[in-house]
Design a protein around this motif. Structure first.
Motif, PDB file in Angstrom:
ATOM      1  N   SER A  71       0.866  -1.188   0.000  1.00 42.73           N
ATOM      2  CA  SER A  71       0.000   0.000   0.000  1.00 42.73           C
ATOM      3  C   SER A  71       0.897   1.231   0.000  1.00 42.73           C
ATOM      4  O   SER A  71       1.760   1.379   0.888  1.00 42.73           O
ATOM      5  CB  SER A  71      -0.895   0.002   1.242  1.00 42.73           C
ATOM      6  N   PHE A  73       1.053   4.365   0.833  1.00 43.99           N
ATOM      7  CA  PHE A  73       1.361   5.213   1.988  1.00 43.99           C
ATOM      8  C   PHE A  73       2.078   4.451   3.102  1.00 43.99           C
ATOM      9  O   PHE A  73       2.596   5.054   4.043  1.00 43.99           O
ATOM     10  CB  PHE A  73       0.078   5.860   2.536  1.00 43.99           C
ATOM     11  N   CYS A  74       2.104   3.115   3.019  1.00 41.59           N
ATOM     12  CA  CYS A  74       2.845   2.305   3.995  1.00 41.59           C
ATOM     13  C   CYS A  74       4.287   2.080   3.575  1.00 41.59           C
ATOM     14  O   CYS A  74       5.088   1.564   4.366  1.00 41.59           O
ATOM     15  CB  CYS A  74       2.157   0.958   4.193  1.00 41.59           C
ATOM     16  N   GLY A 115      -2.641  -1.695   5.502  1.00 39.95           N
ATOM     17  CA  GLY A 115      -3.014  -0.583   4.620  1.00 39.95           C
ATOM     18  C   GLY A 115      -4.285  -0.840   3.846  1.00 39.95           C
ATOM     19  O   GLY A 115      -5.162   0.029   3.767  1.00 39.95           O
ATOM     20  N   MET A 119      -7.243   1.068   5.868  1.00 39.75           N
ATOM     21  CA  MET A 119      -7.403   2.364   5.215  1.00 39.75           C
ATOM     22  C   MET A 119      -8.182   2.273   3.899  1.00 39.75           C
ATOM     23  O   MET A 119      -9.176   2.969   3.711  1.00 39.75           O
ATOM     24  CB  MET A 119      -6.029   2.992   4.960  1.00 39.75           C
ATOM     25  N   ARG A 124     -11.484   4.531   3.875  1.00 39.19           N
ATOM     26  CA  ARG A 124     -11.863   5.208   2.629  1.00 39.19           C
ATOM     27  C   ARG A 124     -13.365   5.116   2.382  1.00 39.19           C
ATOM     28  O   ARG A 124     -13.986   6.086   1.931  1.00 39.19           O
ATOM     29  CB  ARG A 124     -11.089   4.615   1.447  1.00 39.19           C
ATOM     30  N   TYR A 150      -9.509  11.641   4.197  1.00 37.52           N
ATOM     31  CA  TYR A 150      -8.732  10.478   3.754  1.00 37.52           C
ATOM     32  C   TYR A 150      -7.243  10.793   3.650  1.00 37.52           C
ATOM     33  O   TYR A 150      -6.395   9.987   4.051  1.00 37.52           O
ATOM     34  CB  TYR A 150      -9.242   9.971   2.405  1.00 37.52           C
ATOM     35  N   ASN A 151      -6.895  11.965   3.129  1.00 38.73           N
ATOM     36  CA  ASN A 151      -5.493  12.244   2.830  1.00 38.73           C
ATOM     37  C   ASN A 151      -4.677  12.708   4.028  1.00 38.73           C
ATOM     38  O   ASN A 151      -3.463  12.471   4.060  1.00 38.73           O
ATOM     39  CB  ASN A 151      -5.392  13.277   1.707  1.00 38.73           C
ATOM     40  N   THR A 154      -3.383   9.475   5.869  1.00 40.37           N
ATOM     41  CA  THR A 154      -2.405   8.734   5.063  1.00 40.37           C
ATOM     42  C   THR A 154      -1.102   9.515   4.905  1.00 40.37           C
ATOM     43  O   THR A 154      -0.019   8.914   4.847  1.00 40.37           O
ATOM     44  CB  THR A 154      -2.977   8.407   3.670  1.00 40.37           C
ATOM     45  N   THR A 155      -1.193  10.848   4.862  1.00 39.32           N
ATOM     46  CA  THR A 155       0.021  11.662   4.782  1.00 39.32           C
ATOM     47  C   THR A 155       0.818  11.575   6.079  1.00 39.32           C
ATOM     48  O   THR A 155       2.059  11.489   6.059  1.00 39.32           O
ATOM     49  CB  THR A 155      -0.335  13.134   4.476  1.00 39.32           C
ATOM     50  N   ARG A 158       2.652   8.362   6.147  1.00 36.06           N
ATOM     51  CA  ARG A 158       3.856   8.422   5.309  1.00 36.06           C
ATOM     52  C   ARG A 158       5.036   9.015   6.085  1.00 36.06           C
ATOM     53  O   ARG A 158       6.141   8.467   6.074  1.00 36.06           O
ATOM     54  CB  ARG A 158       3.596   9.279   4.065  1.00 36.06           C
TER      55      ARG A 158
END
Length: 275
Positions: A71, A73-74, A115, A119, A124, A150-151, A154-155, A158
């Motif tokens: 995934s 972002f992982c 992920g 997520m 999502r 959502y973002n 995930t950001t 990261r």
């Protein structure tokens, strides 16, 4: 196993690598999938680690283009661990670099499970259901809420994945695997995702019939007086079960979409169904 290294990596080097993770999927291809994008994101770190060792830098860049898929972002968590191990290799000629590839391969599955289930398949969908409620009413908050809800998480994953993956090495993920936390997260996330999908079926699958019998005060509406009295939202529920059965029988999604379109047009033309 915690990597203890004397590092000359600075925050700006990690920031460069962090921003490059967003474009990692642009280089996806069948043989190595995210491998080339992974090496591209790792380059600012590897160039600093092997600054005075060009031969090892070439070797490391080639190694980091190996097959990689997780995934997106992982991926930064594995990048942090990889950077820690590459530093060990840079200062210790007896360190076996094949260990780096082995660790990467072993972490792809567990992190993809987290992920994808937590997520991609759960959070999502929750964000989509909340945003869709606003969007259906023409409210601009709909798409904005989805983008932010959502973002932002995930950001953060990261950045902090890259940071803590580097500082803790593989020890943190060894503990996760040994305690079966990953398996439990995947299991309960899947359950939550199915609950959310079930709730969305009654809210967003719209299907009614205008068929009625009789006239005047004796008029009987098939939708209001029959279906709604049995189970509210009966037609959307039946349609969902039909789709589910078709998928279980191996019918492709493309044929299901085409069939739904054709049936919808025919039923609408003959006034059998209405929105």
């Amino acid at each position: 196993m915690k990597m203890m290294t004397s590092s000359n990596l600075k925050k700006k080097d990690f920031v460069k690598a962090f921003w490059r993770t967003f474009s990692m999927g642009a280089s996806w291809e069948y043989s190595k999938q995210l491998g080339v994008g992974y090496a591209y994101a790792m380059t600012p770190l590897l160039e600093k680690i092997f600054k005075d060792k060009p031969d090892k830098l070439k070797e490391s860049l080639k190694r980091n283009t190996e097959f990689f898929n997780v995934s997106n972002f992982c991926s930064s968590s594995i990048m942090g661990i990889t950077a820690s191990m590459e530093e060990k290799y840079a200062t210790d000629d007896d360190f076996d670099p094949t260990t780096i590839s082995s660790i990467k391969a072993s972490l792809m599955g567990p992190l993809s499970a987290i992920g994808d289930s937590l997520m991609m398949s759960t959070w999502r969908i929750i964000c989509t259901s909340i945003a869709a409620a606003f969007a259906l009413k023409g409210n601009i908050l709909g798409p904005l809420l989805f983008i932010l809800a959502y973002n932002i998480p995930t950001t953060l994953i990261r950045w902090y994945g890259l940071k803590y993956g580097y500082t803790m090495g593989v020890s943190f993920f060894d503990k996760l695997s040994s305690s079966d936390i990953i398996g439990k997260l995947s299991h309960y996330s899947s359950i939550l995702g199915m609950i959310v999908i079930g709730a969305m079926t009654s809210s967003y699958v719209v299907m009614k019939t205008p068929i009625s019998f009789g006239k005047g005060g004796a008029k009987l509406s098939l939708q209001t007086d029959v279906f709604n009295q049995i189970v509210p939202g009966l037609l959307p529920l039946l349609a969902t079960f039909i789709m589910y059965k078709l998928l279980k029988k191996g019918v492709s999604v493309g044929w299901i979409i085409l069939g739904t379109f054709v049936v919808g047009v025919i039923c609408s033309y003959f006034h059998l169904l209405s929105a």
